[in-house]
Write a protein that holds these residues in place. Structure first.
Motif, PDB file in Angstrom:
ATOM      1  N   TRP A  90       0.827  -1.210   0.000  1.00  0.00           N
ATOM      2  CA  TRP A  90       0.000   0.000   0.000  1.00  0.00           C
ATOM      3  C   TRP A  90       0.857   1.254   0.000  1.00  0.00           C
ATOM      4  CZ3 TRP A  90      -3.828  -1.801   4.399  1.00  0.00           C
ATOM      5  CH2 TRP A  90      -4.733  -2.718   3.852  1.00  0.00           C
ATOM      6  N   TYR A  91       1.895   1.230   0.823  1.00  0.00           N
ATOM      7  CA  TYR A  91       2.768   2.400   0.929  1.00  0.00           C
ATOM      8  C   TYR A  91       3.479   2.671  -0.402  1.00  0.00           C
ATOM      9  CZ  TYR A  91       6.566   5.416   2.487  1.00  0.00           C
ATOM     10  OH  TYR A  91       7.447   6.454   2.621  1.00  0.00           O
ATOM     11  N   ALA A  92       4.020   1.605  -1.030  1.00  0.00           N
ATOM     12  CA  ALA A  92       4.722   1.771  -2.303  1.00  0.00           C
ATOM     13  C   ALA A  92       3.773   2.272  -3.391  1.00  0.00           C
ATOM     14  CB  ALA A  92       5.356   0.444  -2.725  1.00  0.00           C
ATOM     15  N   LYS A  93       2.567   1.727  -3.417  1.00  0.00           N
ATOM     16  CA  LYS A  93       1.596   2.140  -4.427  1.00  0.00           C
ATOM     17  C   LYS A  93       1.182   3.587  -4.233  1.00  0.00           C
ATOM     18  CE  LYS A  93      -2.718   0.602  -6.588  1.00  0.00           C
ATOM     19  NZ  LYS A  93      -3.804  -0.408  -6.549  1.00  0.00           N
ATOM     20  N   ASP A  94       0.946   3.979  -2.988  1.00  0.00           N
ATOM     21  CA  ASP A  94       0.553   5.351  -2.688  1.00  0.00           C
ATOM     22  C   ASP A  94       1.682   6.324  -3.009  1.00  0.00           C
ATOM     23  OD1 ASP A  94      -1.344   7.270  -1.550  1.00  0.00           O
ATOM     24  OD2 ASP A  94       0.103   7.475   0.078  1.00  0.00           O
ATOM     25  N   THR A  95       2.919   5.938  -2.682  1.00  0.00           N
ATOM     26  CA  THR A  95       4.078   6.780  -2.999  1.00  0.00           C
ATOM     27  C   THR A  95       4.244   6.947  -4.504  1.00  0.00           C
ATOM     28  OG1 THR A  95       5.206   6.046  -0.977  1.00  0.00           O
ATOM     29  CG2 THR A  95       6.569   7.053  -2.694  1.00  0.00           C
ATOM     30  N   SER A  96       4.032   5.852  -5.239  1.00  0.00           N
ATOM     31  CA  SER A  96       4.141   5.912  -6.692  1.00  0.00           C
ATOM     32  C   SER A  96       3.127   6.878  -7.293  1.00  0.00           C
ATOM     33  CB  SER A  96       3.936   4.510  -7.286  1.00  0.00           C
ATOM     34  OG  SER A  96       3.939   4.549  -8.701  1.00  0.00           O
ATOM     35  N   LYS A  97       1.898   6.855  -6.793  1.00  0.00           N
ATOM     36  CA  LYS A  97       0.868   7.771  -7.286  1.00  0.00           C
ATOM     37  C   LYS A  97       1.251   9.220  -7.036  1.00  0.00           C
ATOM     38  CE  LYS A  97      -3.169   4.719  -6.951  1.00  0.00           C
ATOM     39  NZ  LYS A  97      -4.491   4.508  -6.301  1.00  0.00           N
ATOM     40  N   THR A 216       7.265   6.157 -20.399  1.00  0.00           N
ATOM     41  CA  THR A 216       6.473   5.892 -19.206  1.00  0.00           C
ATOM     42  C   THR A 216       6.737   4.475 -18.733  1.00  0.00           C
ATOM     43  OG1 THR A 216       4.232   5.966 -18.283  1.00  0.00           O
ATOM     44  CG2 THR A 216       4.470   5.012 -20.474  1.00  0.00           C
ATOM     45  N   LYS A 217       6.130   4.102 -17.612  1.00  0.00           N
ATOM     46  CA  LYS A 217       6.189   2.739 -17.084  1.00  0.00           C
ATOM     47  C   LYS A 217       4.782   2.319 -16.701  1.00  0.00           C
ATOM     48  CE  LYS A 217      10.909   2.962 -15.238  1.00  0.00           C
ATOM     49  NZ  LYS A 217      11.745   2.845 -14.015  1.00  0.00           N
ATOM     50  N   LYS A 218       4.481   1.048 -16.876  1.00  0.00           N
ATOM     51  CA  LYS A 218       3.148   0.568 -16.558  1.00  0.00           C
ATOM     52  C   LYS A 218       2.873   0.598 -15.066  1.00  0.00           C
ATOM     53  CE  LYS A 218       1.956  -2.401 -20.465  1.00  0.00           C
ATOM     54  NZ  LYS A 218       1.560  -3.785 -20.865  1.00  0.00           N
ATOM     55  N   SER A 219       3.882   0.272 -14.282  1.00  0.00           N
ATOM     56  CA  SER A 219       3.679   0.153 -12.849  1.00  0.00           C
ATOM     57  C   SER A 219       4.981   0.429 -12.121  1.00  0.00           C
ATOM     58  CB  SER A 219       3.166  -1.245 -12.490  1.00  0.00           C
ATOM     59  OG  SER A 219       3.201  -1.485 -11.099  1.00  0.00           O
ATOM     60  N   TYR A 220       4.872   0.776 -10.853  1.00  0.00           N
ATOM     61  CA  TYR A 220       6.067   0.978 -10.034  1.00  0.00           C
ATOM     62  C   TYR A 220       6.820  -0.326  -9.818  1.00  0.00           C
ATOM     63  CZ  TYR A 220       3.347  -0.964  -6.131  1.00  0.00           C
ATOM     64  OH  TYR A 220       2.605  -1.792  -5.326  1.00  0.00           O
ATOM     65  N   LYS A 221       6.168  -1.457 -10.092  1.00  0.00           N
ATOM     66  CA  LYS A 221       6.818  -2.757  -9.938  1.00  0.00           C
ATOM     67  C   LYS A 221       7.645  -3.134 -11.162  1.00  0.00           C
ATOM     68  CE  LYS A 221       3.233  -4.673  -6.918  1.00  0.00           C
ATOM     69  NZ  LYS A 221       2.279  -5.790  -6.715  1.00  0.00           N
ATOM     70  N   SER A 222       7.444  -2.434 -12.260  1.00  0.00           N
ATOM     71  CA  SER A 222       8.130  -2.765 -13.507  1.00  0.00           C
ATOM     72  C   SER A 222       9.200  -1.729 -13.817  1.00  0.00           C
ATOM     73  CB  SER A 222       7.126  -2.828 -14.662  1.00  0.00           C
ATOM     74  OG  SER A 222       7.783  -2.995 -15.905  1.00  0.00           O
ATOM     75  N   LYS A 223      10.344  -2.198 -14.282  1.00  0.00           N
ATOM     76  CA  LYS A 223      11.424  -1.309 -14.698  1.00  0.00           C
ATOM     77  C   LYS A 223      11.458  -1.113 -16.214  1.00  0.00           C
ATOM     78  CE  LYS A 223      14.490  -2.345 -10.795  1.00  0.00           C
ATOM     79  NZ  LYS A 223      15.853  -2.787 -10.411  1.00  0.00           N
ATOM     80  N   LYS A 224      10.547  -1.774 -16.915  1.00  0.00           N
ATOM     81  CA  LYS A 224      10.522  -1.680 -18.368  1.00  0.00           C
ATOM     82  C   LYS A 224      10.017  -0.314 -18.799  1.00  0.00           C
ATOM     83  CE  LYS A 224       8.701  -3.922 -22.527  1.00  0.00           C
ATOM     84  NZ  LYS A 224       7.834  -5.010 -23.043  1.00  0.00           N
ATOM     85  N   ILE A 225      10.786   0.347 -19.661  1.00  0.00           N
ATOM     86  CA  ILE A 225      10.431   1.681 -20.153  1.00  0.00           C
ATOM     87  C   ILE A 225       9.635   1.537 -21.443  1.00  0.00           C
ATOM     88  CG2 ILE A 225      11.337   3.863 -20.998  1.00  0.00           C
ATOM     89  CD1 ILE A 225      13.718   3.500 -19.174  1.00  0.00           C
TER      90      ILE A 225
END
Length: 286
Positions: A90-97, A216-225
């Motif tokens: 939750w914390y990582a997702k909220d920080t990413s937003k 861009t990136k799809k998600s904070y969990k992905s490093k793919k650009i």
């Protein structure tokens, strides 16, 4: 699950555990340190069973450390991994937003979103948000533009820079003590066509414009650009001093739109990159 089955499952999932268990029971070890990674050790039950009975366990987890005399029945009270995993997610997702929102505001305001300025520029010591030409590298970028105007392609330009012993961007950054994503591959003069093509693709920046939201990136969990389409780019014109003139930038733009391929002899065909297949529309090379 019976104790024997749990032990067998542990040995299958962690082959090194048998070696760890042997040393713990045959030496004078008084304590066992376990680093319980929140990313890789999601199973609290199996994590707990990895402890060797009779030793003092130091269980280090993401939010703190616990020290207990190990007893299999008492160990689980110290393992809060599942709850901590949820909180961390939750914390990582909220920080990413929040970071995405801040970057969007900055990008729409015309601020540069890159950590380092493009090769040929540097951050103004008096204003870190402003780019100024790095004269040593800017001269190389300018010469690349002149080579393009003379009809040379990326491979030919790279060969000329290698012959002249010009430092590659990564080697140049390293010589200046600047940290960058690109790694120096040993030979500091090993220019290749990919590096030249990357410089040519940034013709807008070298014309003095700021271009945001190119990737861009799809998600904070992905490093793919992921490359965004040009329709999603936000361009601010004349934000910094240009290195290329309008004529050079236009020549580079045309060269990237109509890519040409030299022959094995290093010669460029007259109609290379100018003719297209009537069936599929692909560019025809000589």
């Amino acid at each position: 699950m019976p104790q024997q089955e749990i032990r067998q499952l542990i040995l299958e999932r962690w082959p090194a555990f048998s070696k760890f268990n042997f040393h713990a029971n045959t030496t004078d070890a008084k304590a066992v340190w376990i680093f319980d990674s929140l990313q890789k050790s999601r199973d609290a039950l199996l994590s707990g069973k990895r402890i060797v009975k009779g030793h003092t366990a130091h269980i280090r987890q993401g939010l703190g450390s616990h020290r207990a005399n190990v007893n299999a029945s008492h160990l689980f009270k110290f393992l809060c991994t599942p709850f901590r995993n949820i909180i961390n997610e939750w914390y990582a997702k909220d920080t990413s937003k929040k970071i995405r929102a801040v970057m969007k505001v900055k990008g729409n305001a015309g601020e540069h979103l890159t950590t380092n300025a493009p090769y040929g520029y540097m951050k103004d010591p008096d204003d870190r948000k402003h780019w100024i030409p790095d004269r040593e590298a800017a001269d190389v970028v300018y010469e690349i533009g002149l080579y393009v105007m003379d009809g040379f392609g990326p491979s030919q330009i790279a060969r000329k820079l290698r012959e002249r012993k010009i430092l590659t961007p990564s080697a140049y950054y390293e010589s200046k003590g600047i940290t960058c994503n690109a790694k120096n591959q040993g030979d500091p003069y090993n220019w290749d066509n990919t590096t030249i093509a990357g410089i040519m693709d940034r013709w807008r920046e070298y014309l003095g414009h700021t271009v945001n939201f190119k990737t861009t990136k799809k998600s904070y969990k992905s490093k793919k650009i992921i490359q965004n389409p040009e329709s999603e780019w936000v361009i601010f014109e004349n934000t910094h001093e240009p290195i290329w003139t309008e004529a050079i930038a236009e020549a580079v733009k045309q060269a990237r739109q109509s890519r040409r391929r030299p022959t094995k002899m290093g010669e460029m065909g007259m109609f290379s990159g100018m003719m297209y297949c009537a069936d599929c529309g692909s560019i025809l090379y000589q």
